[in-house]
Design a protein around this motif. Structure first.
Motif, PDB file in Angstrom:
ATOM      1  N   GLU A   1       0.825  -1.205   0.000  1.00  0.00           N
ATOM      2  CA  GLU A   1       0.000   0.000   0.000  1.00  0.00           C
ATOM      3  C   GLU A   1       0.859   1.255   0.000  1.00  0.00           C
ATOM      4  O   GLU A   1       0.530   2.249  -0.663  1.00  0.00           O
ATOM      5  CB  GLU A   1      -0.938  -0.007   1.205  1.00  0.00           C
ATOM      6  CG  GLU A   1      -2.058  -1.037   1.087  1.00  0.00           C
ATOM      7  CD  GLU A   1      -2.940  -1.089   2.322  1.00  0.00           C
ATOM      8  OE1 GLU A   1      -2.482  -0.651   3.401  1.00  0.00           O
ATOM      9  OE2 GLU A   1      -4.074  -1.584   2.215  1.00  0.00           O
TER      10      GLU A   1
ATOM     11  N   ARG B   1       1.014   0.795 -10.277  1.00  0.00           N
ATOM     12  CA  ARG B   1      -0.315   1.388 -10.449  1.00  0.00           C
ATOM     13  C   ARG B   1      -0.285   2.797 -11.025  1.00  0.00           C
ATOM     14  O   ARG B   1      -1.056   3.117 -11.928  1.00  0.00           O
ATOM     15  CB  ARG B   1      -1.105   1.393  -9.128  1.00  0.00           C
ATOM     16  CG  ARG B   1      -2.531   1.925  -9.276  1.00  0.00           C
ATOM     17  CD  ARG B   1      -3.298   1.879  -7.986  1.00  0.00           C
ATOM     18  NE  ARG B   1      -2.816   2.798  -6.982  1.00  0.00           N
ATOM     19  CZ  ARG B   1      -3.369   2.974  -5.800  1.00  0.00           C
ATOM     20  NH1 ARG B   1      -4.424   2.259  -5.460  1.00  0.00           N
ATOM     21  NH2 ARG B   1      -2.875   3.824  -4.939  1.00  0.00           N
ATOM     22  N   TRP B   2       0.622   3.685 -10.559  1.00  0.00           N
ATOM     23  CA  TRP B   2       0.527   5.101 -10.884  1.00  0.00           C
ATOM     24  C   TRP B   2       1.361   5.602 -12.065  1.00  0.00           C
ATOM     25  O   TRP B   2       1.079   6.682 -12.579  1.00  0.00           O
ATOM     26  CB  TRP B   2       0.866   5.952  -9.652  1.00  0.00           C
ATOM     27  CG  TRP B   2       2.020   5.436  -8.834  1.00  0.00           C
ATOM     28  CD1 TRP B   2       1.936   4.643  -7.727  1.00  0.00           C
ATOM     29  CD2 TRP B   2       3.416   5.653  -9.064  1.00  0.00           C
ATOM     30  NE1 TRP B   2       3.199   4.352  -7.259  1.00  0.00           N
ATOM     31  CE2 TRP B   2       4.119   4.967  -8.043  1.00  0.00           C
ATOM     32  CE3 TRP B   2       4.137   6.377 -10.019  1.00  0.00           C
ATOM     33  CZ2 TRP B   2       5.504   4.970  -7.968  1.00  0.00           C
ATOM     34  CZ3 TRP B   2       5.517   6.380  -9.942  1.00  0.00           C
ATOM     35  CH2 TRP B   2       6.189   5.684  -8.927  1.00  0.00           C
TER      36      TRP B   2
ATOM     37  N   MET C   1       2.107   1.961  -3.423  1.00  0.00           N
ATOM     38  CA  MET C   1       1.040   2.482  -4.271  1.00  0.00           C
ATOM     39  C   MET C   1       0.732   3.952  -4.004  1.00  0.00           C
ATOM     40  O   MET C   1       0.322   4.674  -4.909  1.00  0.00           O
ATOM     41  CB  MET C   1      -0.243   1.674  -4.056  1.00  0.00           C
ATOM     42  CG  MET C   1      -0.141   0.229  -4.416  1.00  0.00           C
ATOM     43  SD  MET C   1       0.118  -0.016  -6.184  1.00  0.00           S
ATOM     44  CE  MET C   1       0.552  -1.739  -6.192  1.00  0.00           C
ATOM     45  N   THR C   2       0.924   4.381  -2.773  1.00  0.00           N
ATOM     46  CA  THR C   2       0.453   5.711  -2.400  1.00  0.00           C
ATOM     47  C   THR C   2       1.552   6.737  -2.133  1.00  0.00           C
ATOM     48  O   THR C   2       1.312   7.931  -2.290  1.00  0.00           O
ATOM     49  CB  THR C   2      -0.433   5.617  -1.138  1.00  0.00           C
ATOM     50  OG1 THR C   2       0.311   4.985  -0.089  1.00  0.00           O
ATOM     51  CG2 THR C   2      -1.681   4.791  -1.412  1.00  0.00           C
ATOM     52  N   ASN C   3       2.745   6.293  -1.747  1.00  0.00           N
ATOM     53  CA  ASN C   3       3.759   7.246  -1.292  1.00  0.00           C
ATOM     54  C   ASN C   3       4.821   7.588  -2.324  1.00  0.00           C
ATOM     55  O   ASN C   3       5.502   8.607  -2.176  1.00  0.00           O
ATOM     56  CB  ASN C   3       4.471   6.701  -0.041  1.00  0.00           C
ATOM     57  CG  ASN C   3       3.535   6.539   1.136  1.00  0.00           C
ATOM     58  OD1 ASN C   3       2.395   7.011   1.121  1.00  0.00           O
ATOM     59  ND2 ASN C   3       3.995   5.848   2.164  1.00  0.00           N
TER      60      ASN C   3
ATOM     61  N   LEU D   1      -5.322  -4.398  -4.814  1.00  0.00           N
ATOM     62  CA  LEU D   1      -4.382  -3.445  -5.405  1.00  0.00           C
ATOM     63  C   LEU D   1      -3.762  -4.001  -6.681  1.00  0.00           C
ATOM     64  O   LEU D   1      -3.570  -3.266  -7.658  1.00  0.00           O
ATOM     65  CB  LEU D   1      -3.298  -3.086  -4.388  1.00  0.00           C
ATOM     66  CG  LEU D   1      -3.730  -2.172  -3.243  1.00  0.00           C
ATOM     67  CD1 LEU D   1      -2.629  -2.086  -2.189  1.00  0.00           C
ATOM     68  CD2 LEU D   1      -4.071  -0.775  -3.752  1.00  0.00           C
TER      69      LEU D   1
ATOM     70  N   GLU E   1       4.530   8.025  -5.778  1.00  0.00           N
ATOM     71  CA  GLU E   1       4.176   8.796  -6.983  1.00  0.00           C
ATOM     72  C   GLU E   1       4.620  10.250  -6.892  1.00  0.00           C
ATOM     73  O   GLU E   1       5.208  10.788  -7.839  1.00  0.00           O
ATOM     74  CB  GLU E   1       2.674   8.731  -7.226  1.00  0.00           C
ATOM     75  CG  GLU E   1       2.250   9.540  -8.455  1.00  0.00           C
ATOM     76  CD  GLU E   1       0.764   9.437  -8.739  1.00  0.00           C
ATOM     77  OE1 GLU E   1       0.335   9.998  -9.764  1.00  0.00           O
ATOM     78  OE2 GLU E   1       0.024   8.807  -7.946  1.00  0.00           O
TER      79      GLU E   1
END
Length: 248
Positions: A92, A123-124, A95-97, A201, A99
């Motif tokens: 996670e 993902r990004w 995926m979130t930190n 995810l 980009e």
């Protein structure tokens, strides 16, 4: 953010920015791909290979062509020692930190990036490249068969408006188009052995691939010809199998 390796190049050089998932099983094949690209046109291509500061410490001294330089973003994810203890949290965080610092790094690179190669499992990168109007290749480091299985699982779940829940999906896996009976046991293993947050995810990553410009598969066409041809029929862009040695 730190850069190492060769400096800026003159105009006309193709500047490839490679962004692997932060793990040895992704960094090694991505680097091998970059070495192949660099060897084909050594005077016409510059590759910026992006890793976290922790991974820069791991691979910074490894031999590489002059046309490949390393760049690092801050350690915004759990370190390698803590990854195995809580992989869903690590996944996670990836995926979130990552980009935002990667996006900032792109603004600092000279010459400006010509193309981005990003791991599917990040993902990004695809959306980020599209926002910047930069062509992007989605890079998959496992078998084409496993990619196809996840693709069809994602499509099936979306069409049936199902959550990716092993208890709800398991009874319906026989009905998923594109997944052969030979792969059902593998699919059940994926459903039952993976944390549901990780699986959700992963399928979200797969769902982003149609917005890419290319799909690169680390496989040999002769070994997975039928699967590769089926993926070529699915996507409106080139799908390339690339046979990579473990080390170059």
């Amino acid at each position: 953010m730190h850069n190492s390796g060769s400096g800026g190049r003159s105009g006309g050089v193709c500047h490839v920015v490679a962004m692997p998932f932060p793990g040895r099983g992704h960094i090694n094949p991505m680097m091998n791909l970059c070495k192949i690209l660099a060897s084909r046109r050594p005077n016409e291509i510059l590759i910026t290979f992006v890793v976290t500061e922790e991974w820069l410490g791991f691979i910074g001294a490894d031999p590489k062509p002059e046309s490949i330089r390393l760049a690092a973003i801050p350690n915004v994810i759990p370190n390698e020692r803590h990854k195995a203890a809580n992989f869903p949290a690590f996944y996670e965080a990836v995926m979130t930190n990552m980009e935002e610092p990667f996006d900032r790094l792109l603004d600092q690179l000279e010459p400006p990036p010509t193309v981005i190669i990003g791991c599917v499992e990040l993902r990004w990168p695809i959306a980020l490249a599209n926002r910047r109007n930069i062509p992007v290749a989605a890079f998959w480091t496992m078998s084409a068969a496993f990619y196809s299985m996840l693709h069809h699982l994602d499509v099936f779940a979306q069409q049936r408006h199902l959550n990716v829940d092993k208890d709800k999906l398991d009874g319906q896996v026989e009905n998923i188009p594109g997944i052969s009976s030979a792969h059902l046991a593998d699919l059940r293993t994926v459903l039952h052995e993976n944390d549901q947050r990780v699986l959700r995810l992963a399928l979200e990553c797969i769902s982003k691939v149609p917005e890419a410009n290319y799909l690169l598969l680390t496989t040999v066409h002769e070994l997975e010809a039928e699967t590769i041809e089926s993926l070529k029929a699915i996507y409106p862009f080139p799908v390339y199998p690339i046979a990579l040695p473990y080390r170059i």
